[in-house]
Design a protein around this motif. Structure first.
Motif, PDB file in Angstrom:
ATOM      1  N   ALA A  96       3.729  -1.329   1.620  1.00  0.00           N
ATOM      2  CA  ALA A  96       3.351  -0.076   2.264  1.00  0.00           C
ATOM      3  C   ALA A  96       1.861   0.202   2.086  1.00  0.00           C
ATOM      4  O   ALA A  96       1.186   0.647   3.026  1.00  0.00           O
ATOM      5  N   GLU A  97       1.329  -0.063   0.893  1.00  0.00           N
ATOM      6  CA  GLU A  97      -0.104   0.131   0.660  1.00  0.00           C
ATOM      7  C   GLU A  97      -0.929  -0.779   1.552  1.00  0.00           C
ATOM      8  O   GLU A  97      -1.936  -0.359   2.126  1.00  0.00           O
ATOM      9  N   THR A 148      -0.770   0.526   5.148  1.00  0.00           N
ATOM     10  CA  THR A 148      -1.619   1.710   5.283  1.00  0.00           C
ATOM     11  C   THR A 148      -3.085   1.313   5.372  1.00  0.00           C
ATOM     12  O   THR A 148      -3.826   1.800   6.234  1.00  0.00           O
ATOM     13  N   HIS A 149      -3.510   0.416   4.500  1.00  0.00           N
ATOM     14  CA  HIS A 149      -4.900  -0.056   4.511  1.00  0.00           C
ATOM     15  C   HIS A 149      -5.224  -0.739   5.839  1.00  0.00           C
ATOM     16  O   HIS A 149      -6.286  -0.499   6.426  1.00  0.00           O
ATOM     17  N   ASN A 199      -3.773  -0.298   8.759  1.00  0.00           N
ATOM     18  CA  ASN A 199      -3.834   0.712   9.819  1.00  0.00           C
ATOM     19  C   ASN A 199      -5.173   1.443   9.796  1.00  0.00           C
ATOM     20  O   ASN A 199      -5.761   1.704  10.847  1.00  0.00           O
ATOM     21  N   GLN A 200      -5.655   1.772   8.615  1.00  0.00           N
ATOM     22  CA  GLN A 200      -6.960   2.434   8.494  1.00  0.00           C
ATOM     23  C   GLN A 200      -8.074   1.532   9.022  1.00  0.00           C
ATOM     24  O   GLN A 200      -8.993   1.992   9.708  1.00  0.00           O
TER      25      GLN A 200
END
Length: 158
Positions: free
Chosen positions: A133-134, A137-138, A140-141
């Motif tokens: 998940a981390e 998220t990274h 996607n950013q």
């Protein structure tokens, strides 16, 4: 000190295994291989079949994807991080290339053993999911930032 004891000590230093009982650590150490990579050495390559996951014990590794413009580093992983699990969990070819950024010490956990660990020890499954998940998220950013840069960049195609 025996090799098995040494590998158990290594596992104990990895956050996803730190709180486990010694008997469980012994099982993981017995079924995994301690492996070392030199700086610049490829640990696994995008597109290859995934037959194992790696737990980084020491050092750093870059995760990169192939693009038309060359390789693009999407993450840098370090001690305690798991890599290579996506190909095992999804039964797909490796989604990225992992290259040792420095000398790396890792534990290679074969597919069958990795899946068995996840079934038997929910706390490990939760940590693996957290790591995924981390990374998502990274990524996607990074994609949003790249899209914003592309949107404000002057059009040089004229």
């Amino acid at each position: 000190m025996t090799l098995l004891k040494s590998e158990m000590d290594l596992l104990r230093s990895v956050p996803i295994f730190a709180g486990m009982e010694p008997s469980r650590l012994k099982l993981i150490a017995f079924t995994s291989d301690s492996i070392a990579y030199r700086q610049g050495q490829v640990m696994c390559r995008q597109g290859e079949r995934g037959d194992s996951a790696y737990v980084i014990v020491a050092g750093k590794a870059d995760v990169s994807i192939e693009t038309e413009d060359g390789d693009f580093v999407v993450a840098t992983l370090g001690p305690g991080d798991v890599v290579g699990e996506i190909a095992i969990l999804c039964d797909t070819p490796r989604t990225a290339t992992v290259t040792a950024k420095s000398d790396v010490s890792a534990l290679r956990v074969r597919k069958e053993c990795f899946l068995q660990l996840l079934r038997q020890f929910p706390e490990i499954a939760a940590e693996v999911m957290r790591g995924l998940a981390e990374r998502l998220t990274h990524m996607n950013q990074e994609l949003v930032a790249a899209r914003n840069r592309a949107a404000i960049a002057p059009d040089t195609a004229d």
